[in-house]
Design a protein around this motif. Structure first.
Motif, PDB file in Angstrom:
ATOM      1  N   GLU A   1       7.198  19.204  14.728  1.00  0.00           N
ATOM      2  CA  GLU A   1       6.170  18.180  14.732  1.00  0.00           C
ATOM      3  C   GLU A   1       6.650  16.952  13.968  1.00  0.00           C
ATOM      4  N   MET A   2       6.123  15.790  14.378  1.00  0.00           N
ATOM      5  CA  MET A   2       6.429  14.554  13.674  1.00  0.00           C
ATOM      6  C   MET A   2       5.192  14.130  12.894  1.00  0.00           C
ATOM      7  N   TYR A   3       5.310  14.131  11.598  1.00  0.00           N
ATOM      8  CA  TYR A   3       4.214  13.706  10.737  1.00  0.00           C
ATOM      9  C   TYR A   3       4.538  12.304  10.236  1.00  0.00           C
ATOM     10  N   GLY A   4       3.716  11.349  10.623  1.00  0.00           N
ATOM     11  CA  GLY A   4       3.979   9.977  10.181  1.00  0.00           C
ATOM     12  C   GLY A   4       5.047   9.328  11.025  1.00  0.00           C
ATOM     13  N   GLN A   5       6.055   8.763  10.395  1.00  0.00           N
ATOM     14  CA  GLN A   5       7.058   7.966  11.089  1.00  0.00           C
ATOM     15  C   GLN A   5       8.195   8.836  11.566  1.00  0.00           C
ATOM     16  N   ASP A   6       8.901   8.323  12.617  1.00  0.00           N
ATOM     17  CA  ASP A   6      10.035   9.056  13.155  1.00  0.00           C
ATOM     18  C   ASP A   6      11.163   9.130  12.131  1.00  0.00           C
ATOM     19  N   LEU A   7      11.551   7.977  11.618  1.00  0.00           N
ATOM     20  CA  LEU A   7      12.616   7.908  10.633  1.00  0.00           C
ATOM     21  C   LEU A   7      12.145   7.032   9.485  1.00  0.00           C
ATOM     22  N   TYR A   8      12.487   7.415   8.288  1.00  0.00           N
ATOM     23  CA  TYR A   8      12.062   6.624   7.149  1.00  0.00           C
ATOM     24  C   TYR A   8      13.034   5.465   6.966  1.00  0.00           C
ATOM     25  N   ASP A   9      12.754   4.412   7.691  1.00  0.00           N
ATOM     26  CA  ASP A   9      13.508   3.173   7.577  1.00  0.00           C
ATOM     27  C   ASP A   9      12.731   2.257   6.643  1.00  0.00           C
ATOM     28  N   PRO A  10      13.368   1.745   5.582  1.00  0.00           N
ATOM     29  CA  PRO A  10      12.634   0.879   4.663  1.00  0.00           C
ATOM     30  C   PRO A  10      11.998  -0.316   5.337  1.00  0.00           C
ATOM     31  N   GLU A  11      12.578  -0.778   6.451  1.00  0.00           N
ATOM     32  CA  GLU A  11      12.003  -1.928   7.137  1.00  0.00           C
ATOM     33  C   GLU A  11      10.750  -1.547   7.918  1.00  0.00           C
ATOM     34  N   MET A  12      10.633  -0.261   8.310  1.00  0.00           N
ATOM     35  CA  MET A  12       9.484   0.184   9.091  1.00  0.00           C
ATOM     36  C   MET A  12       8.362   0.733   8.220  1.00  0.00           C
ATOM     37  N   MET A  13       8.662   1.029   6.963  1.00  0.00           N
ATOM     38  CA  MET A  13       7.677   1.671   6.104  1.00  0.00           C
ATOM     39  C   MET A  13       6.571   0.688   5.719  1.00  0.00           C
ATOM     40  N   GLU A  14       5.352   1.172   5.783  1.00  0.00           N
ATOM     41  CA  GLU A  14       4.216   0.341   5.401  1.00  0.00           C
ATOM     42  C   GLU A  14       4.184   0.184   3.875  1.00  0.00           C
ATOM     43  N   ILE A  15       4.068  -1.044   3.425  1.00  0.00           N
ATOM     44  CA  ILE A  15       4.087  -1.345   1.995  1.00  0.00           C
ATOM     45  C   ILE A  15       2.757  -1.976   1.617  1.00  0.00           C
ATOM     46  N   ASN A  16       2.153  -1.411   0.595  1.00  0.00           N
ATOM     47  CA  ASN A  16       0.899  -1.939   0.065  1.00  0.00           C
ATOM     48  C   ASN A  16       1.246  -2.980  -0.996  1.00  0.00           C
ATOM     49  N   GLU A  17       1.221  -4.231  -0.584  1.00  0.00           N
ATOM     50  CA  GLU A  17       1.611  -5.307  -1.493  1.00  0.00           C
ATOM     51  C   GLU A  17       0.681  -5.378  -2.698  1.00  0.00           C
ATOM     52  N   ALA A  18      -0.602  -5.159  -2.481  1.00  0.00           N
ATOM     53  CA  ALA A  18      -1.554  -5.245  -3.588  1.00  0.00           C
ATOM     54  C   ALA A  18      -1.286  -4.168  -4.626  1.00  0.00           C
ATOM     55  N   GLU A  19      -0.976  -2.955  -4.153  1.00  0.00           N
ATOM     56  CA  GLU A  19      -0.684  -1.870  -5.092  1.00  0.00           C
ATOM     57  C   GLU A  19       0.585  -2.155  -5.879  1.00  0.00           C
ATOM     58  N   LEU A  20       1.618  -2.666  -5.200  1.00  0.00           N
ATOM     59  CA  LEU A  20       2.859  -2.992  -5.896  1.00  0.00           C
ATOM     60  C   LEU A  20       2.626  -4.048  -6.972  1.00  0.00           C
ATOM     61  N   LYS A  21       1.892  -5.079  -6.609  1.00  0.00           N
ATOM     62  CA  LYS A  21       1.659  -6.160  -7.562  1.00  0.00           C
ATOM     63  C   LYS A  21       0.824  -5.666  -8.748  1.00  0.00           C
ATOM     64  N   SER A  22      -0.175  -4.841  -8.476  1.00  0.00           N
ATOM     65  CA  SER A  22      -1.019  -4.332  -9.549  1.00  0.00           C
ATOM     66  C   SER A  22      -0.225  -3.462 -10.515  1.00  0.00           C
ATOM     67  N   ASN A  23       0.589  -2.535  -9.960  1.00  0.00           N
ATOM     68  CA  ASN A  23       1.397  -1.677 -10.822  1.00  0.00           C
ATOM     69  C   ASN A  23       2.416  -2.480 -11.623  1.00  0.00           C
ATOM     70  N   LYS A  24       3.004  -3.489 -10.979  1.00  0.00           N
ATOM     71  CA  LYS A  24       3.979  -4.308 -11.690  1.00  0.00           C
ATOM     72  C   LYS A  24       3.326  -5.006 -12.874  1.00  0.00           C
ATOM     73  N   ASN A  25       2.166  -5.588 -12.641  1.00  0.00           N
ATOM     74  CA  ASN A  25       1.480  -6.298 -13.732  1.00  0.00           C
ATOM     75  C   ASN A  25       1.105  -5.355 -14.866  1.00  0.00           C
ATOM     76  N   MET A  26       0.646  -4.137 -14.512  1.00  0.00           N
ATOM     77  CA  MET A  26       0.257  -3.189 -15.554  1.00  0.00           C
ATOM     78  C   MET A  26       1.476  -2.743 -16.371  1.00  0.00           C
ATOM     79  N   ILE A  27       2.628  -2.534 -15.707  1.00  0.00           N
ATOM     80  CA  ILE A  27       3.836  -2.135 -16.438  1.00  0.00           C
ATOM     81  C   ILE A  27       4.281  -3.256 -17.379  1.00  0.00           C
ATOM     82  N   VAL A  28       4.302  -4.488 -16.864  1.00  0.00           N
ATOM     83  CA  VAL A  28       4.721  -5.622 -17.699  1.00  0.00           C
ATOM     84  C   VAL A  28       3.755  -5.810 -18.870  1.00  0.00           C
ATOM     85  N   GLU A  29       2.458  -5.673 -18.619  1.00  0.00           N
ATOM     86  CA  GLU A  29       1.466  -5.853 -19.674  1.00  0.00           C
ATOM     87  C   GLU A  29       1.579  -4.765 -20.733  1.00  0.00           C
ATOM     88  N   THR A  30       1.766  -3.497 -20.279  1.00  0.00           N
ATOM     89  CA  THR A  30       1.873  -2.400 -21.235  1.00  0.00           C
ATOM     90  C   THR A  30       3.112  -2.555 -22.113  1.00  0.00           C
TER      91      THR A  30
END
Length: 823
Positions: free
Chosen positions: A334-363
């Motif tokens: 069975e194929m769960y999710g994507q066929d191949l994990y290509d970084p260009e095809m992977m869905e990226i949550n920009e808001a989550e990345l930005k939030s985590n980055k800010n929290m790490i820098v702030e901490t």
């Protein structure tokens, strides 16, 4: 009336179009266009078939109009659908013949005077399509790419089941030769041998026309390929007389007007040339051109006779007994999710990345730790944030803030890598809010696994830094897995076993499966006659009884010792060189040599075995782990209790490759990995692998039980060996006595008879007495007492009491010993 007029008008319009003088040229361009489009689609399919296969496998033609379906083929959905239709469902690689047929048809419409016999071309193309797809499916039956297509695979499988491997090969070879024979209208004659002054005999291979004797036999078969070239009556062919002058192809177009344009003639006068039938002319050209070249390449037959013949010394094929074995198809997974994990095809949550980055820098800023740069690498379950601290910042200060960062991000499983090996950065691994499943199919489809040249490749999962993670079990060489209940150990074992099933032929790999829980590995019982090994006389190949586990481990030790003897006689150092010599037929099977398959022993719950059998389990496991690598025996041990009394120092020292799923405490993490970190994983396949001193975080590939069931059913339904691979028989001392092994199976102590007389005379079965009277150490005296029990001189151990003496006097003892030793 109106309807009849409209119909008559449409018919007249069609007749006008079809009767137009440019209509044949139009059809020619259409045929050429279709041929070019199919050629582009077919060539693209060779590189993109794995990606498009799952999307178009069961799709109808309506998928062409579904804009939500994406295709990797160069011609989009149309190219992917047509390529899948012709390659996978119909004729495979032979579909390129259709491209050639369409091109020649187009050229025939564009150039009506071209000497192209469409009838013959169509018949030959159909025959080559059918024969080619069947031959390719038979030759490449073990490959995943559909070389022969659905038609060829169906015919080849039926022939194999009907005639077997040898019969099918002979039949297909006969049809291939017959096709070449009649398609080119050729025969092979060997001229009579001629001896020259140098005493060298030469043979000349010449191509000639059929003799009169073959005309009656070949006319019915060659008519299938020959066709009718023209509707007019042909004149009888005249026999061409071969003269000393080389026949030259006449220039039939010289001096003609074509399309209103005149072609200038050469001022020289050509000699008159005899009219030659085109087919006869080609044969004469072959007579002239092939002969001298053949003579130049000929060698002295006497010199050839001095060279060794290799026809009977062809390489040994260990897979010949199961030559028709077909590896499982990838679409069984069975194929769960994507066929191949290509970084260009992977869905990226920009808001989550930005939030985590800010929290790490702030901490970090709260503790006055400045950062000059921060980068993020997104994975299926975690994201790695790489930070470059400002000059003067101590790394240990960042490492101590692990809990504070976890608190600020409100996330579990925060892990700090300080520093990242090979990089001048500090890594902070943060779990994603939306976690992706890494399917085993995406791992096995990746080129890293498909194109690997490893001896025992296993697809483990997906890492953030390097993508698909594939390791070689043969180089590990043993693997230790640990983790709490429900964290992915059994799924990891299934992923490893299935990876090997997709890569190794049954003749090249055998599994020894030990399952104290009785339910985890029982699904593999269907492949008993293909991949499993078992003890002689046992019905079930999967070992579940603890007492049989000890015997199985000792039998593996016997197999290990016998393999080392074979390696010693072959003067090689490992199984790879030994098998290479055996395949090249350097080693003689009559002297005991045999092809050695790799053997992988899998223990699903090692802690339960240690608790019930203790040292009896640990000692043979340690022996195998220390010595079995070179002779192709590899161990995979899994446990849910990675405590020091289960995973002892002896085991850890011989298992350099270790996998840790989530564990409950830091102590357990240190026990298996020699470092903390496994206690901070998030579970559900999140794991750390220690290999070569490097720790890598992976998301384990997921495979569900129904997928394993499909694969084992597919393999089990095929023809297998007569039974499971038999391990050598192992008899311990007690079982050797009970089975009537006699003195030949026990290595008796030199003081055995003296000790027996001592015990019978004193009628006291005491180890301490033997130790005192014969002045022996306690261990040797204990072994002699065990041998006395085997020989039937004394009874079994009674704990603190002395053993019963079974011989009443010395006379009975001597009689018994003479019978025991055959004196």
């Amino acid at each position: 009336m109106c309807a009849r007029k409209r119909k008559q008008k449409k018919t007249n319009i069609f007749q006008q179009i079809s009767s137009h003088q440019k209509f044949p040229q139009f059809l020619g361009f259409v045929f050429i266009l279709v041929a070019v489009l199919l050629l582009v689609a077919f060539l693209s399919y060779i590189n993109t078939w794995e990606i498009d296969h799952s999307r178009f496998r069961d799709a109808s033609f309506l998928v062409l109009f579904d804009s939500s379906v994406a295709a990797a083929n160069s011609l989009g959905r149309l190219g992917a659908y047509l390529s899948h239709l012709f390659f996978y469902r119909l004729f495979g690689v032979s579909s390129f013949i259709l491209v050639f047929l369409l091109l020649m048809t187009g050229f025939k419409f564009l150039l009506p005077k071209a000497k192209v016999d469409l009838g013959r071309l169509v018949r030959n193309s159909i025959w080559l399509l059918l024969l080619g797809s069947t031959v390719l499916a038979f030759v490449f039956r073990t490959q995943m790419f559909p070389y022969g297509g659905g038609f060829g695979t169906t015919v080849a499988k039926w022939l194999y089941s009907f005639m077997g491997f040898t019969g099918t090969a002979i039949l297909l070879l006969f049809f291939v030769l017959l096709t070449c024979f009649f398609l080119f209208d050729l025969s092979i004659n060997f001229s009579a041998p001629k001896w020259k002054s140098s005493s060298r005999r030469k043979q000349q291979l010449s191509f000639k026309r059929y003799t009169e004797g073959f005309k009656g036999l070949g006319s019915s078969i060659s008519s299938f390929f020959a066709g009718v070239g023209s509707t007019t009556q042909k004149k009888p062919k005249k026999e061409t007389v071969k003269t000393g002058r080389t026949p030259v192809t006449p220039n039939t177009s010289a001096g003609l007007r074509q399309g209103g344009r005149s072609i200038s003639l050469s001022p020289e006068v050509d000699e008159p040339k005899p009219k030659i039938d085109p087919r006869t002319e080609s044969q004469l050209m072959l007579d002239i051109n092939v002969g001298p070249v053949q003579q130049e390449q000929e060698e002295d037959p006497i010199a050839k006779a001095d060279q060794p013949l290799h026809l009977s010394d062809e390489d040994y094929d260990p897979t010949r007994e199961l030559a028709g074995f077909t590896f499982p198809k990838l679409d069984m997974l069975e194929m769960y999710g994507q066929d191949l994990y290509d970084p260009e095809m992977m869905e990226i949550n920009e808001a989550e990345l930005k939030s985590n980055k800010n929290m790490i820098v702030e901490t970090l800023g709260n503790y006055k730790i400045e950062i000059s740069k921060i980068m993020a690498t997104v994975g299926p379950t975690i994201t790695l944030y790489e930070i470059v601290p400002a000059p003067g910042i101590r790394i240990s200060k960042i490492k101590n803030l692990e809990d504070d960062i976890a608190l600020s991000l409100a996330a579990l499983g925060i892990r700090i890598i300080a520093p990242i090996p090979g990089k001048g950065t500090v890594g902070i691994e943060v779990p994603n809010k939306k976690k992706e499943i890494v399917s085993l199919r995406s791992v096995l489809t990746a080129p890293a696994f498909k194109n690997s040249k490893m001896q025992l490749p296993i697809g483990l999962g997906y890492s953030i830094s390097n993508g698909i993670y594939v390791a070689d079990l043969a180089k590990m060489p043993h693997l230790l897995m640990a983790g709490a209940t429900g964290q992915g150990k059994s799924v990891g074992l299934n992923a490893i076993i299935v990876s090997l099933l997709y890569k190794k032929h049954p003749a090249e790999l055998k599994f020894v499966l030990i399952d104290p829980k009785m339910v985890e590995l029982s699904i593999y019982s269907k492949i008993k006659n293909h991949y499993l090994a078992q003890l002689p006389g046992e019905e079930d190949a999967i070992v579940t009884d603890t007492s049989k586990v000890v015997t199985t481990l000792n039998a593996l030790c016997v197999e290990m010792d016998s393999r080392y003897k074979l390696l010693k006689e072959a003067q090689v150092r490992d199984i790879k060189d030994y098998n290479r010599k055996f395949v090249k037929r350097v080693l003689n099977p009559k002297k005991g040599h045999r092809f050695l398959p790799y053997m992988v022993m899998v223990i699903d719950e090692y802690a339960d075995l240690v608790m019930t059998a203790g040292k009896e389990i640990e000692l043979p496991v340690a022996r195998l782990a220390q010595k079995a690598r070179a002779i192709g025996i590899h161990l995979i041990i899994a446990t849910q209790r990675p405590t020091v009394n289960i995973i002892t120092g002896t085991i850890k020292a011989n298992f350099p490759a270790r996998i840790a799923f989530k564990v409950s405490s830091k102590i357990d993490s240190k026990t298996i990995l020699d470092m903390v970190g496994a206690d901070q994983l998030i579970g559900r396949g999140d794991m750390l692998i220690s290999l070569g001193g490097n720790i890598t975080r992976l998301q384990c590939a997921f495979i569900d039980t129904p997928e394993v069931d499909r694969i084992t059913n597919f393999i089990g339904d095929q023809q297998g060996f007569d039974g499971a691979f038999m391990l050598p028989e192992y008899l311990d001392e007690i079982s050797a006595s009970s089975s009537g092994g006699g003195a030949g199976t026990v290595e008796w102590d030199t003081l055995f008879e003296e000790a027996a007389r001592l015990v019978v005379v004193n009628q006291q079965g005491s180890t301490s007495m033997i130790q005192r009277r014969l002045k022996l150490g306690y261990n040797r005296a204990g072994r002699i007492m065990d041998q006395l029990e085997i020989a039937g001189v004394v009874g079994p151990n009674l704990g603190s009491k002395v053993r019963d003496v079974l011989m009443p006097d010395e006379f009975e003892l001597e009689k018994h010993l003479n019978q025991l030793f055959g004196r």
